[in-house]
Design an enzyme around this catalytic site. Structure first.
Site, short mmCIF file in Angstrom:
data_model
loop_
_atom_site.label_atom_id
_atom_site.label_comp_id
_atom_site.label_asym_id
_atom_site.label_seq_id
_atom_site.Cartn_x
_atom_site.Cartn_y
_atom_site.Cartn_z
N TYR A 73 -55.05 86.44 -124.03
CA TYR A 73 -54.92 87.00 -122.69
C TYR A 73 -53.62 87.78 -122.54
CZ TYR A 73 -54.83 86.76 -117.51
OH TYR A 73 -54.78 87.04 -116.17
N LYS A 96 -53.13 91.72 -121.71
CA LYS A 96 -52.50 92.10 -120.45
C LYS A 96 -51.26 92.97 -120.63
CE LYS A 96 -55.28 90.38 -117.39
NZ LYS A 96 -56.11 91.32 -116.61
#
Length: 299
Positions: A164, A168
């Site tokens: 993640y 991001k």
């Protein structure tokens, strides 16, 4: 002056619940026609739902205009078809909020490569695909507002979220570059790093914090960042009614010569290298080389 979105068409991905739902509802309340995109499913990206249609019905009951779309952001052809439908129905697309996402959290030691790849595919490539599908429309009409969704995990790191976090921070880099490329066509690109209690974060927050960090308190920042007078190239944190600005900075550094141009020299000068006095916020990657030149010449 009131911020309105009359005569604007907005696409919000992952809008079947949580933050995306509130973005869609607020955009419609302020006059936008909204494409409510949601593949459905849980936070791991599995399953299906009728969430997008439910949000469309909320908008219609309130007097707004919206259409549901169940395309996957991870499939470029589906994103292109979604944009084509919006153009056909409403004559343009002016706003894109890239909000869709999934979580498959594990420590890096325990994470399967497939779970790493899937999260990067949905977040990073999905954001790129949705934006690319809109890009020609934005350029042709000399107007576009794009909001990317990053995360404190990507900006600062977070245990158990290597997949993640990688996606991001990649999104933040994508946004900075598209901010530069879109400027001459009045395409403004910003990034939001929200902190909110949603289906993505349920179980990660204590109950009291989950209640405080409601999506409604993130939406004002998001809507400002896609408004006509929005800035561009910004990274904005938002949560529980607090709005923050985040920056990637660069210190002047130290020019190393002779014996100091060595690993040992870097170690000796480490305190000076990391001294933040005089640091800058580069407007583009080229400014690193420019700062190096100034440092070499004692500027």
């Amino acid at each position: 002056m009131s911020i309105r979105f009359d005569d604007r068409v907005a696409i919000v991905t992952g809008a079947g619940g949580g933050l995306g739902r509130h973005y869609a509802l607020e955009l419609a309340k302020r006059g936008a026609r909204v494409v409510v995109n949601d593949l459905g499913g849980d936070r791991s990206g599995t399953g299906t739902s009728d969430a997008a249609q439910a949000v469309v019905e909320e908008i219609r009951v309130a007097g707004g205009t919206a259409m549901a779309n169940g395309a996957s952001v991870a499939d470029y052809d589906q994103m292109a078809e979604m944009v084509a439908r919006a153009n056909e129905a409403w004559g343009g697309v002016h706003i894109l909020i890239n909000n869709a996402g999934v979580l498959r959290d594990k420590s890096f030691a325990k994470m399967e490569p497939a779970d790493f790849a899937f999260v990067v595919q949905v977040h990073l490539l999905g954001t790129a695909y949705a934006t690319k599908a809109c890009w020609d429309t934005f350029r042709a009409q000399n107007y576009g507002r794009v909001l990317m969704t990053s995360s404190s995990s990507g900006l600062f790191g977070n245990f158990g979220q290597s997949n993640y976090a990688a996606a991001k921070l990649g999104i933040a880099g994508l946004a900075r570059t598209l901010h530069l490329e879109g400027a001459k066509h009045d395409i403004r690109v910003n990034t939001i790093a929200p902190t909110a209690g949603t289906r993505m974060t349920e179980g990660l927050f204590p109950d009291a914090a989950f209640a405080a960090f409601v999506p409604e308190k993130v939406a004002p920042a998001a809507l400002y960042l896609v408004s006509e007078d929005a800035p561009s190239g910004q990274i904005v944190g938002a949560g529980a009614g607090v709005v923050q600005a985040s920056y990637l900075t660069l210190t002047p550094g130290v020019a190393l010569h002779g014996d100091d141009l060595s690993p040992e020299g870097v170690a000796r000068h480490w305190t000076a290298i990391t001294e933040r006095a005089g640091e800058i916020v580069p407007g583009s990657g080229a400014e690193q080389a420019m700062l190096i030149a100034r440092t070499l010449h004692g500027g």
